[in-house]
Design a protein around this motif. Structure first.
Motif, short mmCIF file in Angstrom:
data_model
loop_
_atom_site.label_atom_id
_atom_site.label_comp_id
_atom_site.label_asym_id
_atom_site.label_seq_id
_atom_site.Cartn_x
_atom_site.Cartn_y
_atom_site.Cartn_z
N GLY A 145 0.73 -1.28 -0.05
CA GLY A 145 -0.11 0.04 -0.11
C GLY A 145 0.68 1.29 0.00
N PRO A 146 0.16 2.36 -0.07
CA PRO A 146 1.04 3.54 -0.24
C PRO A 146 1.74 4.03 1.00
N ARG A 147 2.76 4.44 1.07
CA ARG A 147 3.76 4.84 2.34
C ARG A 147 4.37 5.99 2.23
N LEU A 148 3.66 6.89 1.49
CA LEU A 148 4.27 8.26 1.09
C LEU A 148 5.15 8.92 2.35
N GLY A 149 6.44 9.08 2.13
CA GLY A 149 7.09 9.69 3.28
C GLY A 149 7.34 8.94 4.34
N LEU A 150 7.36 7.66 4.26
CA LEU A 150 7.70 6.81 5.61
C LEU A 150 9.26 6.90 5.78
N ARG A 151 10.08 6.89 4.74
CA ARG A 151 11.43 6.85 4.87
C ARG A 151 12.01 8.14 5.53
N GLN A 152 11.40 9.33 4.88
CA GLN A 152 11.61 10.73 5.43
C GLN A 152 11.42 10.68 6.76
N THR A 153 10.29 10.20 7.15
CA THR A 153 9.87 10.20 8.59
C THR A 153 10.86 9.72 9.50
N TYR A 154 11.29 8.48 8.91
CA TYR A 154 12.31 7.89 10.01
C TYR A 154 13.67 8.73 9.75
N LEU A 155 13.91 9.09 8.71
CA LEU A 155 15.22 9.77 8.69
C LEU A 155 15.08 11.13 9.71
N SER A 156 14.05 11.75 9.54
CA SER A 156 13.82 12.91 10.33
C SER A 156 13.93 12.45 11.91
N HIS A 157 13.30 11.40 12.12
CA HIS A 157 13.16 10.94 13.62
C HIS A 157 14.76 10.50 13.89
N LEU A 158 15.39 9.92 13.28
CA LEU A 158 16.96 9.67 13.47
C LEU A 158 17.84 11.01 13.69
N GLU A 159 17.43 11.95 12.77
CA GLU A 159 18.11 13.22 12.98
C GLU A 159 17.79 13.85 14.35
N ARG A 160 16.55 13.71 14.75
CA ARG A 160 16.20 14.38 15.86
C ARG A 160 16.68 13.51 17.33
N CYS A 161 17.19 12.28 16.86
CA CYS A 161 17.77 11.57 18.10
C CYS A 161 19.25 11.71 18.21
N GLY A 162 19.64 12.44 17.25
CA GLY A 162 21.12 12.74 17.14
C GLY A 162 21.94 11.52 16.44
N MET A 163 21.30 10.48 15.64
CA MET A 163 21.94 9.27 15.28
C MET A 163 22.23 9.73 13.79
N VAL A 164 21.75 10.70 13.40
CA VAL A 164 22.08 10.89 11.94
C VAL A 164 22.15 12.61 11.72
N ALA A 165 22.94 13.06 10.99
CA ALA A 165 22.84 14.54 10.57
C ALA A 165 22.55 14.75 9.28
N ALA A 166 21.57 15.70 9.07
CA ALA A 166 21.26 16.15 7.57
C ALA A 166 22.43 17.10 6.89
N VAL A 167 22.59 16.91 5.78
CA VAL A 167 23.70 17.55 5.02
C VAL A 167 23.22 18.12 3.77
N PRO A 168 22.87 19.46 3.91
CA PRO A 168 21.95 19.93 2.47
C PRO A 168 23.05 19.80 1.31
N GLY A 169 22.57 19.94 0.32
CA GLY A 169 23.20 19.91 -0.86
C GLY A 169 22.29 20.32 -2.18
N GLN A 170 22.98 19.92 -3.41
CA GLN A 170 22.14 20.32 -4.64
C GLN A 170 22.46 19.15 -5.55
N MET A 171 21.08 18.82 -6.47
CA MET A 171 21.23 17.76 -7.40
C MET A 171 21.47 18.40 -8.82
N CYS A 172 22.49 18.17 -9.54
CA CYS A 172 22.64 18.72 -10.83
C CYS A 172 22.85 20.16 -10.57
N GLY A 173 23.29 20.61 -9.39
CA GLY A 173 23.44 22.10 -9.29
C GLY A 173 22.22 22.92 -8.98
N VAL A 174 21.09 22.10 -9.13
CA VAL A 174 19.83 23.00 -9.10
C VAL A 174 19.04 22.54 -7.81
#
Length: 251
Positions: free
Chosen positions: A90-119
């Motif tokens: 079934g549709p699980r839109l955003g589930l992976r991002q939900t867990y990534l954001s949770h891991l970031e809040r828990c301090g287990m991962v850090a978000a590193v901004p960037g760009q795809m194709c420079g845009v």
């Protein structure tokens, strides 16, 4: 459920994070695996149980984990046991991002901004506590190396890792062939994990419309037939920066 212990979806996601690129391996199948990992975690918590090839809610009491409780409530609202393959597919839109954001809040991962194709703005995720990832990996390595039946949580993690195609990510090349084979064989040590892993592979193979005959049969087929399922090609997508979904679609 106490938050001192990581959930299976969190552990599966940490396994899939590539430390070199900050992206997740097997992005499309990983989304299915996270939905399946939620089912196994809820089963370990005593909230759901297999009913043939279906999943039934046996204790609707919340676990205390918001994401798991959301899944539990959706299952409860179905009113009747649901086929695992239909739930996972079934549709699980955003589930992976939900867990990534949770891991970031828990301090287990850090978000590193960037760009795809420079845009297009994107976000990569780097593990901040590599000891956690090493501990998770060590459990799988120990089960593979020693041949000692693992605990249900580790067996389920192995089953899910195989089902989403992480074998080649964790044990690459010809030298990792035997480890990938033993990773697959660990499926048989946890019936629920085997049922869910087989459902994940069924969805990938387009077999969701075919009913299964029971959890015991599904568990045997997951152990014996999982090797016939092709391991998906490795992918390394970039996650969109939070709030930029309209500009870049998360893989």
């Amino acid at each position: 459920m106490g938050r001192s212990r990581r959930t299976l979806p969190e552990e599966l996601l940490l396994l899939a994070l590539d430390p070199a690129t900050g992206t997740t391996a097997q992005p499309q199948s990983l989304d299915l695996g996270l939905a399946g990992a939620q089912l196994v975690e809820l089963a370990l918590a005593g909230r759901i149980a297999p009913d043939g090839d279906r999943i039934a809610v046996v204790v609707p009491r919340p676990t205390g984990d918001p994401t798991l409780d959301s899944a539990l409530e959706l299952l409860r609202r179905r009113g009747a046991p649901v086929r695992a393959v239909h739930w996972i597919g079934g549709p699980r839109l955003g589930l992976r991002q939900t867990y990534l954001s949770h891991l970031e809040r828990c301090g287990m991962v850090a978000a590193v901004p960037g760009q795809m194709c420079g845009v297009l703005p994107t976000t990569r995720y780097q593990a901040t506590d590599t000891a956690i990832s090493r501990e998770i990996r060590a459990r799988l390595d120990s089960a593979i190396r020693t041949g000692v039946p693992p605990d249900p949580r580790t067996a389920a993690l192995a089953a899910l890792a195989h089902a989403v195609g992480l074998g080649k990510h964790l044990y690459p090349g010809n030298e990792g062939r035997s480890s990938r084979s033993r990773l697959r064989d660990l499926i048989r040590h946890d019936p629920m994990g085997g049922l869910v892993a087989h459902a994940v592979m069924d969805v990938q193979n387009g077999a969701a419309a075919q009913p299964r005959r029971g959890s015991a049969s599904a568990g045997r087929q997951a152990a014996s037939g999982a090797g016939a399922a092709a391991e998906p090609a490795r992918g390394v997508p970039m996650q969109p920066r939070r709030g930029s979904m309209a500009r870049a679609v998360a893989h």
